[in-house]
Scaffold this motif. Structure first.
Motif, mmCIF file in Angstrom:
data_model
loop_
_atom_site.group_PDB
_atom_site.id
_atom_site.type_symbol
_atom_site.label_atom_id
_atom_site.label_comp_id
_atom_site.label_asym_id
_atom_site.label_seq_id
_atom_site.Cartn_x
_atom_site.Cartn_y
_atom_site.Cartn_z
ATOM 1 N N ALA A 265 49.863 0.735 28.730
ATOM 2 C CA ALA A 265 48.821 -0.287 28.690
ATOM 3 C C ALA A 265 47.663 0.265 27.881
ATOM 4 C CB ALA A 265 48.362 -0.639 30.101
ATOM 5 N N ASN A 266 47.110 -0.544 27.031
ATOM 6 C CA ASN A 266 46.045 -0.092 26.143
ATOM 7 C C ASN A 266 44.961 -1.136 26.029
ATOM 8 O OD1 ASN A 266 47.243 2.439 24.469
ATOM 9 N ND2 ASN A 266 48.860 0.983 24.937
ATOM 10 N N ASP A 267 43.725 -0.678 25.910
ATOM 11 C CA ASP A 267 42.675 -1.618 25.575
ATOM 12 C C ASP A 267 42.775 -1.915 24.077
ATOM 13 O OD1 ASP A 267 41.161 0.360 24.081
ATOM 14 O OD2 ASP A 267 40.432 1.128 25.997
ATOM 15 N N PRO A 268 42.093 -2.954 23.591
ATOM 16 C CA PRO A 268 42.241 -3.356 22.192
ATOM 17 C C PRO A 268 41.937 -2.239 21.199
ATOM 18 C CG PRO A 268 41.174 -5.097 23.421
ATOM 19 C CD PRO A 268 41.260 -3.917 24.355
ATOM 20 N N TYR A 269 40.978 -1.368 21.511
ATOM 21 C CA TYR A 269 40.645 -0.293 20.573
ATOM 22 C C TYR A 269 41.826 0.652 20.410
ATOM 23 C CZ TYR A 269 38.175 3.449 18.203
ATOM 24 O OH TYR A 269 37.802 4.396 17.265
ATOM 25 N N GLN A 270 42.371 1.093 21.524
ATOM 26 C CA GLN A 270 43.464 2.064 21.450
ATOM 27 C C GLN A 270 44.710 1.466 20.807
ATOM 28 O OE1 GLN A 270 43.919 4.306 25.223
ATOM 29 N NE2 GLN A 270 41.992 3.370 25.776
ATOM 30 N N PHE A 271 45.019 0.224 21.142
ATOM 31 C CA PHE A 271 46.197 -0.407 20.569
ATOM 32 C C PHE A 271 46.002 -0.667 19.076
ATOM 33 C CE2 PHE A 271 48.988 -4.046 19.625
ATOM 34 C CZ PHE A 271 50.196 -3.481 19.988
ATOM 35 N N GLY A 272 44.816 -1.145 18.700
ATOM 36 C CA GLY A 272 44.546 -1.383 17.286
ATOM 37 C C GLY A 272 44.615 -0.110 16.472
ATOM 38 N N ALA A 273 44.082 0.979 17.032
ATOM 39 C CA ALA A 273 44.132 2.269 16.341
ATOM 40 C C ALA A 273 45.582 2.735 16.207
ATOM 41 C CB ALA A 273 43.307 3.306 17.101
#
Length: 350
Positions: A265-273
């Motif tokens: 599970a990732n927040d948008p920052y981590q997933f986008g990166a």
């Protein structure tokens, strides 16, 4: 307006023009016009996290644990693995089932107290991860690790202060004091993991920390999933969310969307990166391949494609929240100069 005037108006384009020679300048436009990833009909949100409370558009969703605050998330449509590919040797499952299976392996500790909401999550189907809760100016972070690491972590915390024993979600936990306003409670292993909760910000006393410990509960997988805010990307969301991110991103030769399968599970920052980083890794790898093979045209195309990273929406959005885009852009500049730093894989997470 002529192309020269456009370049003069855009310092970035002037910089790239200085780095990429002559006729190769048209590659920037050519690369960006290359067909992107085929549009994938967006999956309906596998975790239909509908909250009854209104929130501001830019705010992190406030989440309570009770069923009264979160509508039920039903499995919405067949799901064939995180990226639409049927798992080998097994039938297709829906995203909800995939997320449930992943959540079953977590400690699933939540704060059952009004006002506390999860603001970031990483690590979902892994042995280690983190969830951060916030309430006003106060925040706490709950980290979890594989049970085998508990003895070393406990030994390390003995260097902080003498532990005081309490319970955290029904399991023994040791509390250590870093400062008069900084405390941490380490929960003994259960079901293969142990967890540690530590204050992260705000005005804390030992009494207020102890009071919050009594509000931490372990819940079942379904309740845990319902407590996550809408923007958290879980395994069942990967396909649709990755496709959105890649809409304006040129993809390197042989790039396979299956490589973006992300089980945490990732927040948008981590997933986008993560997504942007894998594309950048692909272009740098292509540049190295072409350079070593003496394929000057392919090397210049790769450098030009990577140079467009300053225009990728995902990185421009992330730039306001962290430094990851700067790492990508710094590498793009170096590649344009014909240099590939040894640290690029570690820096980008290739």
């Amino acid at each position: 307006m002529t192309d020269e005037l456009l370049k003069d108006a855009d310092p970035y384009r002037r910089d790239v023009a200085a780095r990429l020679d002559g006729a190769e300048q048209h590659l920037l436009e050519e690369i960006m016009s290359t067909p992107k990833l085929d549009t994938v009909p967006p999956l309906r949100r596998t975790l239909a996290r509908r909250l009854t409370m209104a929130v501001a558009a830019a705010a992190v969703l406030a989440v309570a644990v009770t069923a009264a605050t979160v509508a039920r998330r039903e499995p919405l449509e067949p799901y064939q693995g995180a990226l639409g590919v049927t798992e080998a040797g097994g039938p297709a499952v829906n995203g909800w089932e995939l997320d449930l299976k992943a959540a079953e392996n977590l400690p699933r500790l939540v704060i059952d107290e009004p006002g506390w909401k999860p603001t970031s999550v990483y690590g979902f189907a892994r042995e280690d991860g983190n969830i951060t809760y916030q309430n006003g100016d106060r925040a706490v972070s709950i980290d979890w690790y594989a049970a085998k690491h508990y003895p070393s972590y406990y030994k390390d915390r003995l260097e902080v202060s003498k532990p005081e024993w309490t319970t955290l979600a029904g399991v023994e936990a040791s509390v250590v004091t870093y400062t008069a306003s900084d405390f941490a409670a380490m929960r003994k292993p259960q079901d293969g993991t142990f967890a540690e909760m530590r204050v992260q910000g705000g005005d804390w006393t030992r009494a207020s920390f102890d009071a919050l410990l009594t509000k931490v509960v372990k819940v079942d997988a379904e309740t845990f999933l319902k407590s996550l805010p809408e923007e958290i990307i879980t395994p069942g969301d990967v396909r649709a969310e990755a496709t959105k991110i890649l809409a304006d991103v040129p993809l390197p030769p042989g790039f396979d969307i299956a490589s973006l399968e992300k089980d945490g599970a990732n927040d948008p920052y981590q997933f986008g990166a993560f997504v942007a980083g894998q594309v950048a890794c692909g272009w740098i790898g292509e540049f190295k391949r072409a350079d070593e093979a003496g394929d000057d045209g392919a090397a210049k195309r790769a450098a030009a494609a990577l140079a467009t990273s300053r225009q990728w929406k995902v990185l421009k959005d992330l730039d306001a929240a962290g430094d990851y885009p700067e790492a990508v852009w710094d590498l793009a500049d170096k590649v344009a100069d014909g240099e590939v730093p040894d640290w690029y894989k570690e820096g980008l997470g290739c």
